[in-house]
Design a protein around this motif. Structure first.
Motif, mmCIF file in Angstrom:
data_model
loop_
_atom_site.group_PDB
_atom_site.id
_atom_site.type_symbol
_atom_site.label_atom_id
_atom_site.label_comp_id
_atom_site.label_asym_id
_atom_site.label_seq_id
_atom_site.Cartn_x
_atom_site.Cartn_y
_atom_site.Cartn_z
ATOM 1 N N GLU A 34 12.797 33.337 40.609
ATOM 2 C CA GLU A 34 14.022 33.665 39.224
ATOM 3 C C GLU A 34 13.682 32.580 38.221
ATOM 4 O O GLU A 34 14.357 31.347 38.582
ATOM 5 C CB GLU A 34 15.691 34.003 39.014
ATOM 6 N N ILE A 35 12.791 32.744 37.503
ATOM 7 C CA ILE A 35 12.132 31.720 36.533
ATOM 8 C C ILE A 35 13.154 31.621 35.412
ATOM 9 O O ILE A 35 13.487 32.558 34.625
ATOM 10 C CB ILE A 35 11.227 31.791 35.713
ATOM 11 N N ARG A 36 14.003 30.519 35.706
ATOM 12 C CA ARG A 36 15.066 30.630 34.051
ATOM 13 C C ARG A 36 15.010 29.913 33.166
ATOM 14 O O ARG A 36 15.760 29.850 31.802
ATOM 15 C CB ARG A 36 16.514 30.085 34.910
ATOM 16 N N THR A 37 14.360 27.679 33.207
ATOM 17 C CA THR A 37 14.231 27.205 32.104
ATOM 18 C C THR A 37 12.493 27.347 32.340
ATOM 19 O O THR A 37 12.335 27.242 33.174
ATOM 20 C CB THR A 37 14.397 25.748 32.568
ATOM 21 N N PRO A 38 12.211 26.259 30.636
ATOM 22 C CA PRO A 38 11.181 25.971 31.238
ATOM 23 C C PRO A 38 10.878 24.913 32.050
ATOM 24 O O PRO A 38 9.020 24.806 32.608
ATOM 25 C CB PRO A 38 11.022 24.873 29.749
ATOM 26 N N TYR A 39 11.846 24.371 32.506
ATOM 27 C CA TYR A 39 11.593 23.351 33.689
ATOM 28 C C TYR A 39 10.980 24.445 35.275
ATOM 29 O O TYR A 39 10.114 24.056 35.751
ATOM 30 C CB TYR A 39 12.512 22.498 34.209
ATOM 31 N N SER A 40 11.395 25.115 35.609
ATOM 32 C CA SER A 40 11.221 26.228 36.436
ATOM 33 C C SER A 40 10.064 27.003 36.894
ATOM 34 O O SER A 40 9.013 27.086 37.397
ATOM 35 C CB SER A 40 12.433 27.066 36.755
ATOM 36 N N LEU A 41 9.736 27.361 35.178
ATOM 37 C CA LEU A 41 8.648 27.835 35.212
ATOM 38 C C LEU A 41 7.541 27.243 34.769
ATOM 39 O O LEU A 41 6.174 27.612 35.681
ATOM 40 C CB LEU A 41 8.582 28.072 33.041
ATOM 41 N N THR A 42 7.363 25.978 35.002
ATOM 42 C CA THR A 42 6.420 24.899 34.555
ATOM 43 C C THR A 42 5.944 24.548 36.584
ATOM 44 O O THR A 42 5.177 23.752 37.107
ATOM 45 C CB THR A 42 6.624 23.575 34.225
ATOM 46 N N LYS A 43 7.246 23.789 36.973
ATOM 47 C CA LYS A 43 6.953 23.820 38.605
ATOM 48 C C LYS A 43 6.650 25.412 39.288
ATOM 49 O O LYS A 43 5.568 25.021 40.147
ATOM 50 C CB LYS A 43 8.157 24.372 38.923
ATOM 51 N N HIS A 44 6.177 26.841 38.557
ATOM 52 C CA HIS A 44 5.665 27.744 39.189
ATOM 53 C C HIS A 44 5.027 28.084 39.108
ATOM 54 O O HIS A 44 4.244 27.943 39.785
ATOM 55 C CB HIS A 44 6.567 28.866 39.021
ATOM 56 N N LEU A 45 3.900 27.447 38.475
ATOM 57 C CA LEU A 45 2.790 27.502 37.370
ATOM 58 C C LEU A 45 1.365 26.717 37.298
ATOM 59 O O LEU A 45 0.946 27.013 38.086
ATOM 60 C CB LEU A 45 2.769 27.128 35.625
ATOM 61 N N LEU A 46 2.879 25.305 38.113
ATOM 62 C CA LEU A 46 1.628 23.970 39.003
ATOM 63 C C LEU A 46 1.506 25.032 40.788
ATOM 64 O O LEU A 46 0.633 24.397 41.200
ATOM 65 C CB LEU A 46 2.669 22.754 38.911
ATOM 66 N N GLU A 47 2.433 25.612 40.913
ATOM 67 C CA GLU A 47 2.523 26.079 41.975
ATOM 68 C C GLU A 47 1.573 26.796 42.602
ATOM 69 O O GLU A 47 0.395 27.008 43.359
ATOM 70 C CB GLU A 47 3.860 26.710 42.874
ATOM 71 N N LYS A 48 1.094 28.413 41.459
ATOM 72 C CA LYS A 48 0.192 28.642 40.844
ATOM 73 C C LYS A 48 -1.381 28.079 41.198
ATOM 74 O O LYS A 48 -2.828 28.526 41.744
ATOM 75 C CB LYS A 48 0.734 30.179 40.457
ATOM 76 N N ARG A 49 -1.624 27.136 40.451
ATOM 77 C CA ARG A 49 -2.728 26.600 40.043
ATOM 78 C C ARG A 49 -3.733 26.003 41.533
ATOM 79 O O ARG A 49 -3.971 25.987 41.503
ATOM 80 C CB ARG A 49 -2.634 25.881 38.720
ATOM 81 N N PHE A 50 -2.096 25.037 42.225
ATOM 82 C CA PHE A 50 -2.618 24.257 43.199
ATOM 83 C C PHE A 50 -3.281 25.404 44.205
ATOM 84 O O PHE A 50 -4.091 25.002 45.419
ATOM 85 C CB PHE A 50 -1.382 23.690 43.909
ATOM 86 N N GLN A 51 -2.026 26.156 44.624
ATOM 87 C CA GLN A 51 -3.161 27.742 45.200
ATOM 88 C C GLN A 51 -4.274 28.281 44.709
ATOM 89 O O GLN A 51 -4.500 28.585 45.448
ATOM 90 C CB GLN A 51 -1.809 29.036 45.506
#
Length: 71
Positions: A34-51
């Protein structure tokens, strides 16, 4: 990093920022995101990029979703 020959990465993400909690407050790796904040969105996008780096460029990537347990 590429110019230095670095191809291994350990990324410390944030489990508490990414998972939606259950009614009893427990979280597992199978809990829905559950992406609720700009912080969680950033963490999620970085995880995807590293994948992507791992898949497309052969990087060795370990992603840790660290949580902050209740005190």
């Amino acid at each position: 990093m590429r110019s230095l020959g670095i191809r291994k990465l350990v990324y410390a993400s944030s489990g508490g920022a990414l998972y939606r909690g259950s009614p009893d407050g427990t979280l597992t790796e199978e809990s829905p995101l559950e992406i609720r904040t700009p912080y969680s969105l950033t963490k999620h996008l970085l995880e995807k990029r590293f994948q992507e780096l791992a898949t497309q460029e052969g990087w060795q990537v370990i992603q840790l979703r660290i949580s902050n347990p209740d005190r």
